[in-house]
Structure formats: C-alpha cells, structure tokens
Design a protein around this motif. Structure first.
Motif, PDB file in Angstrom:
ATOM      1  N   GLN A  38       0.844  -1.190   0.000  1.00  0.00           N
ATOM      2  CA  GLN A  38       0.000   0.000   0.000  1.00  0.00           C
ATOM      3  C   GLN A  38       0.878   1.238   0.000  1.00  0.00           C
ATOM      4  OE1 GLN A  38      -2.400   0.856   3.487  1.00  0.00           O
ATOM      5  NE2 GLN A  38      -4.026   1.755   2.235  1.00  0.00           N
ATOM      6  N   GLY A  39       0.965   1.892  -1.173  1.00  0.00           N
ATOM      7  CA  GLY A  39       1.757   3.101  -1.296  1.00  0.00           C
ATOM      8  C   GLY A  39       0.946   4.342  -0.968  1.00  0.00           C
ATOM      9  N   PHE A  40       1.647   5.465  -0.885  1.00  0.00           N
ATOM     10  CA  PHE A  40       0.940   6.719  -0.631  1.00  0.00           C
ATOM     11  C   PHE A  40      -0.094   6.999  -1.719  1.00  0.00           C
ATOM     12  CE2 PHE A  40       3.817   9.362   2.405  1.00  0.00           C
ATOM     13  CZ  PHE A  40       3.894   8.276   3.262  1.00  0.00           C
ATOM     14  N   GLY A  41       0.194   6.531  -2.936  1.00  0.00           N
ATOM     15  CA  GLY A  41      -0.747   6.727  -4.033  1.00  0.00           C
ATOM     16  C   GLY A  41      -2.021   5.930  -3.877  1.00  0.00           C
ATOM     17  N   ASP A  42      -2.014   4.925  -3.015  1.00  0.00           N
ATOM     18  CA  ASP A  42      -3.210   4.118  -2.739  1.00  0.00           C
ATOM     19  C   ASP A  42      -4.005   4.692  -1.570  1.00  0.00           C
ATOM     20  OD1 ASP A  42      -2.517   2.018  -4.641  1.00  0.00           O
ATOM     21  OD2 ASP A  42      -0.932   1.491  -3.217  1.00  0.00           O
ATOM     22  N   MET A  43      -3.425   5.657  -0.882  1.00  0.00           N
ATOM     23  CA  MET A  43      -4.035   6.193   0.331  1.00  0.00           C
ATOM     24  C   MET A  43      -4.657   7.556   0.078  1.00  0.00           C
ATOM     25  SD  MET A  43      -1.016   5.415   3.138  1.00  0.00           S
ATOM     26  CE  MET A  43       0.004   3.937   3.047  1.00  0.00           C
ATOM     27  N   THR A  44      -5.720   7.841   0.821  1.00  0.00           N
ATOM     28  CA  THR A  44      -6.272   9.183   0.843  1.00  0.00           C
ATOM     29  C   THR A  44      -5.375  10.066   1.715  1.00  0.00           C
ATOM     30  OG1 THR A  44      -7.600   8.767   2.817  1.00  0.00           O
ATOM     31  CG2 THR A  44      -8.600   8.243   0.681  1.00  0.00           C
ATOM     32  N   VAL A  45      -5.593  11.370   1.665  1.00  0.00           N
ATOM     33  CA  VAL A  45      -4.843  12.274   2.527  1.00  0.00           C
ATOM     34  C   VAL A  45      -5.062  11.896   3.994  1.00  0.00           C
ATOM     35  CG1 VAL A  45      -4.658  14.662   3.340  1.00  0.00           C
ATOM     36  CG2 VAL A  45      -4.825  14.186   0.891  1.00  0.00           C
ATOM     37  N   LEU A  58       1.103  17.443   1.279  1.00  0.00           N
ATOM     38  CA  LEU A  58       2.424  17.664   0.682  1.00  0.00           C
ATOM     39  C   LEU A  58       3.188  16.361   0.548  1.00  0.00           C
ATOM     40  CD1 LEU A  58       3.527  20.928   2.550  1.00  0.00           C
ATOM     41  CD2 LEU A  58       2.459  20.714   0.294  1.00  0.00           C
ATOM     42  N   ALA A  59       2.982  15.436   1.499  1.00  0.00           N
ATOM     43  CA  ALA A  59       3.666  14.144   1.452  1.00  0.00           C
ATOM     44  C   ALA A  59       3.223  13.319   0.258  1.00  0.00           C
ATOM     45  CB  ALA A  59       3.425  13.381   2.747  1.00  0.00           C
ATOM     46  N   LYS A  60       2.020  13.564  -0.230  1.00  0.00           N
ATOM     47  CA  LYS A  60       1.514  12.834  -1.396  1.00  0.00           C
ATOM     48  C   LYS A  60       1.963  13.469  -2.713  1.00  0.00           C
ATOM     49  CE  LYS A  60      -2.778  11.523  -1.631  1.00  0.00           C
ATOM     50  NZ  LYS A  60      -2.572  10.121  -2.144  1.00  0.00           N
ATOM     51  N   THR A 108       9.559   8.952  -6.073  1.00  0.00           N
ATOM     52  CA  THR A 108       9.534   7.737  -5.260  1.00  0.00           C
ATOM     53  C   THR A 108       8.141   7.451  -4.713  1.00  0.00           C
ATOM     54  OG1 THR A 108      10.035   8.930  -3.209  1.00  0.00           O
ATOM     55  CG2 THR A 108      11.917   8.147  -4.508  1.00  0.00           C
ATOM     56  N   GLU A 109       7.940   6.212  -4.305  1.00  0.00           N
ATOM     57  CA  GLU A 109       6.675   5.814  -3.696  1.00  0.00           C
ATOM     58  C   GLU A 109       6.933   5.090  -2.381  1.00  0.00           C
ATOM     59  OE1 GLU A 109       3.821   6.515  -3.309  1.00  0.00           O
ATOM     60  OE2 GLU A 109       2.327   5.151  -4.152  1.00  0.00           O
ATOM     61  N   PRO A 110       6.728   5.759  -1.239  1.00  0.00           N
ATOM     62  CA  PRO A 110       6.828   5.065   0.036  1.00  0.00           C
ATOM     63  C   PRO A 110       5.523   4.335   0.336  1.00  0.00           C
ATOM     64  CG  PRO A 110       6.392   7.382   0.403  1.00  0.00           C
ATOM     65  CD  PRO A 110       6.449   7.179  -1.091  1.00  0.00           C
ATOM     66  N   GLY A 111       5.615   3.309   1.142  1.00  0.00           N
ATOM     67  CA  GLY A 111       4.398   2.587   1.493  1.00  0.00           C
ATOM     68  C   GLY A 111       4.666   1.499   2.503  1.00  0.00           C
ATOM     69  N   LEU A 112       3.648   0.680   2.708  1.00  0.00           N
ATOM     70  CA  LEU A 112       3.686  -0.374   3.715  1.00  0.00           C
ATOM     71  C   LEU A 112       3.499  -1.732   3.054  1.00  0.00           C
ATOM     72  CD1 LEU A 112       1.344   1.369   6.310  1.00  0.00           C
ATOM     73  CD2 LEU A 112       3.847   1.244   6.409  1.00  0.00           C
ATOM     74  N   ARG A 115      10.093   4.042   8.761  1.00  0.00           N
ATOM     75  CA  ARG A 115       8.673   3.714   8.771  1.00  0.00           C
ATOM     76  C   ARG A 115       8.244   2.909   7.556  1.00  0.00           C
ATOM     77  NH1 ARG A 115       5.633   7.716  11.951  1.00  0.00           N
ATOM     78  NH2 ARG A 115       7.075   9.283  12.782  1.00  0.00           N
ATOM     79  N   PHE A 116       8.784   3.280   6.391  1.00  0.00           N
ATOM     80  CA  PHE A 116       8.227   2.792   5.146  1.00  0.00           C
ATOM     81  C   PHE A 116       9.259   2.086   4.270  1.00  0.00           C
ATOM     82  CE2 PHE A 116       5.864   6.703   6.277  1.00  0.00           C
ATOM     83  CZ  PHE A 116       4.627   6.113   6.527  1.00  0.00           C
ATOM     84  N   LEU A 117       8.728   1.298   3.332  1.00  0.00           N
ATOM     85  CA  LEU A 117       9.504   0.743   2.236  1.00  0.00           C
ATOM     86  C   LEU A 117       9.339   1.716   1.079  1.00  0.00           C
ATOM     87  CD1 LEU A 117      11.092  -1.849   1.364  1.00  0.00           C
ATOM     88  CD2 LEU A 117       8.932  -2.667   0.396  1.00  0.00           C
ATOM     89  N   THR A 118      10.443   2.287   0.594  1.00  0.00           N
ATOM     90  CA  THR A 118      10.375   3.328  -0.435  1.00  0.00           C
ATOM     91  C   THR A 118      10.906   2.800  -1.759  1.00  0.00           C
ATOM     92  OG1 THR A 118      10.624   5.076   1.213  1.00  0.00           O
ATOM     93  CG2 THR A 118      11.088   5.654  -1.069  1.00  0.00           C
ATOM     94  N   LEU A 119      10.101   2.942  -2.798  1.00  0.00           N
ATOM     95  CA  LEU A 119      10.433   2.434  -4.128  1.00  0.00           C
ATOM     96  C   LEU A 119      10.915   3.578  -5.015  1.00  0.00           C
ATOM     97  CD1 LEU A 119       7.265   0.184  -4.709  1.00  0.00           C
ATOM     98  CD2 LEU A 119       9.261  -0.238  -3.254  1.00  0.00           C
ATOM     99  N   SER A 120      11.966   3.308  -5.812  1.00  0.00           N
ATOM    100  CA  SER A 120      12.482   4.338  -6.713  1.00  0.00           C
ATOM    101  C   SER A 120      13.255   3.686  -7.848  1.00  0.00           C
ATOM    102  CB  SER A 120      13.397   5.307  -5.966  1.00  0.00           C
ATOM    103  OG  SER A 120      14.665   4.733  -5.730  1.00  0.00           O
ATOM    104  N   PHE A 121      13.607   4.506  -8.841  1.00  0.00           N
ATOM    105  CA  PHE A 121      14.443   4.049  -9.948  1.00  0.00           C
ATOM    106  C   PHE A 121      15.914   4.321  -9.681  1.00  0.00           C
ATOM    107  CE2 PHE A 121      10.416   4.283 -12.314  1.00  0.00           C
ATOM    108  CZ  PHE A 121      10.449   3.040 -12.937  1.00  0.00           C
TER     109      PHE A 121
END
Length: 261
Positions: A104-111, A127-129, A134-138, A165-171
C-alpha cells in the motif's frame, strides 16, 4: 578541510519520531551556523514537504536531498518548488498496478490515511503525497513474501529501500549519491552525517564523522566496517541529534570545516 557540511535525516533523527518536534536541536543548529556550517536536510520526504522546515530553520544556501536521495534541490530552487515532472512516479505506480502485490503506497491512500499512518496533520500529509520520484508505502503481505516482491521490482529497474517507517520504491539514487553531488557544489568539506535507519547507512558510512541516532521504533543499524569513527547516541531523535552535534563540534578543530572565504 574547507567548509563543515552536516547531512541529516529527518524523521526519527532531527525530528521526533512521534511529534515531529525539532526544538531540542535548535541550540546545536545555532552553533553550526555560528561556525559557518551548512545543514543539508536529507529525507524521504518530498521537496514541497521539506520546504517549510528548510525555511523555518533558515538553511540557505544549503540544498536539500529529497525523496530518499532520488534528487536534490538547490537553495535558489526551494522558494519555487513544485510537483513538476512526475514520469518516474507514474512509472512506479504502473509497475505496482501490474504486480498487484500487497503493498500500500501513498498513491493508494487518501490524505486522511497518509495522515493516520504518518501522524502528520492534513496539510502536511497533502504535501507528502506530492511525489515526483519515489513511492513510500507499507508491505502488507507475509514477511517471507517480501523478497519475491523486491525481486519483481528489480526486474523493472525499481529498488526498494527500508526506512524508519516505510519501504520506499524508486528508480535509483541514494542519499549518499546525492551527498557526493552536493560536495561538488560546496566542497571541499569536512562532513558529518546523522541518521537512524537502513536508508541512512551509506550516507553515514561515507561521511568523515557518522552518527547513528538511537531508534526505538525500527531495526536500527548494525555495526559498520568503519565503526571506529561512528558515534551512536544513547538518546533518540532531536535530543540525541543535538548531543552528538555538540560533541563533534567540541572534537573537530575550529580550523577544520571553517567557512571558506
């Protein structure tokens, strides 16, 4: 020799893990400024998210390292930071949709959900969204299934880095890598790096003086090959941060890391 530059993680390091308070660090920050040092914020947070803190601490002319080292923002750009180009972020979201993994990334979450999981107020969660790189999430699946997810991401060129806190995805891109870019602009320098989580390890190991801030909320950091020049704090968050910086400023000769003319 040259200017003293301090690279600092935020959550759990300069900022309290639960309250995001940084006030215990203010005396040490004032002493850094008296010495002419630069304080470079290095976080998994977005540029828009970090800008208010940067301005509140009056950190110009230092740059900021943003989104877990995916990029950095120069001082002259801070006032005008915007979401800008989002191709990298959109590509990560496309891969996640393809994999359909229990992430579940920040893009899957509401504010509101980002606010709940981070403890941030609504405005800061917005602002965090506003992500660019990158995409942090759980990770919400079984722990033993996580390596397969990370392997699948790697096949698409995406790395997964574990933070406090999070697993962060990036290129790609790391705090240590951006640290090198900052030194090209502001070096030569004597460097201090402070952090509390695995995604800070390379930055801490690269610095002349590394500091591991006590972390009671995560895995912490194992011993470094250069452990003899690593300072580990007994206190967490900004209290430990301030203590470590004060101790190092007492230790580092004043003619080492002085402001260049």
């Amino acid at each position: 020799m040259g200017r003293l530059i301090v690279f600092s993680d935020l959550d759990g390091t300069l900022l309290d893990h639960d309250t995001y308070d940084f006030s215990p660090a203010l005396p040490a920050i004032a002493r850094l400024k008296e010495r002419g040092a630069l304080l470079v914020l290095a976080s998994s947070k977005t540029a828009r998210e970090m800008s208010p803190l940067y301005k509140a601490l009056d950190l110009s002319p230092a740059p900021m390292i943003v989104e877990n080292g995916a990029s950095f923002v120069r001082a002259e750009q801070v006032a005008g930071v915007s979401v800008g180009e989002m191709d990298s972020y959109h590509k990560i979201r496309m891969v996640l949709a393809q994999l359909q993994a229990p992430f579940q990334g920040f893009g899957d979450m509401t504010v509101a959900e980002v606010s709940a999981v981070t403890g941030l107020p609504t405005e800061a969660a917005t602002l965090a969204k506003a992500r660019q790189f990158t995409e942090p999430g759980l990770w919400q699946g079984a722990p033993d299934a996580l390596p397969a997810f990370e392997t699948a991401l790697a096949e698409h060129g995406i790395s997964a880095r574990h933070g406090g806190r999070f697993l962060t995805l990036s290129f790609g891109g790391t705090k240590a890598g951006q640290m090198a870019q900052v030194l090209k602009d502001h070096g030569p320098a004597t460097t201090i790096a402070l952090g509390d989580a695995p995604n800070d390890a390379e930055m801490i190991a690269t610095a002349d003086y590394g500091v591991v801030i006590r972390n009671d909320h995560g895995p912490g950091l194992p011993a470094f090959e250069t452990e003899d020049r690593i300072l580990r704090t007994s206190l967490p968050g900004p209290t430990g941060w301030a203590d470590a910086v004060m101790r190092l400023l007492d230790q580092i000769p004043k003619d080492e890391g002085a402001r260049l003319g």
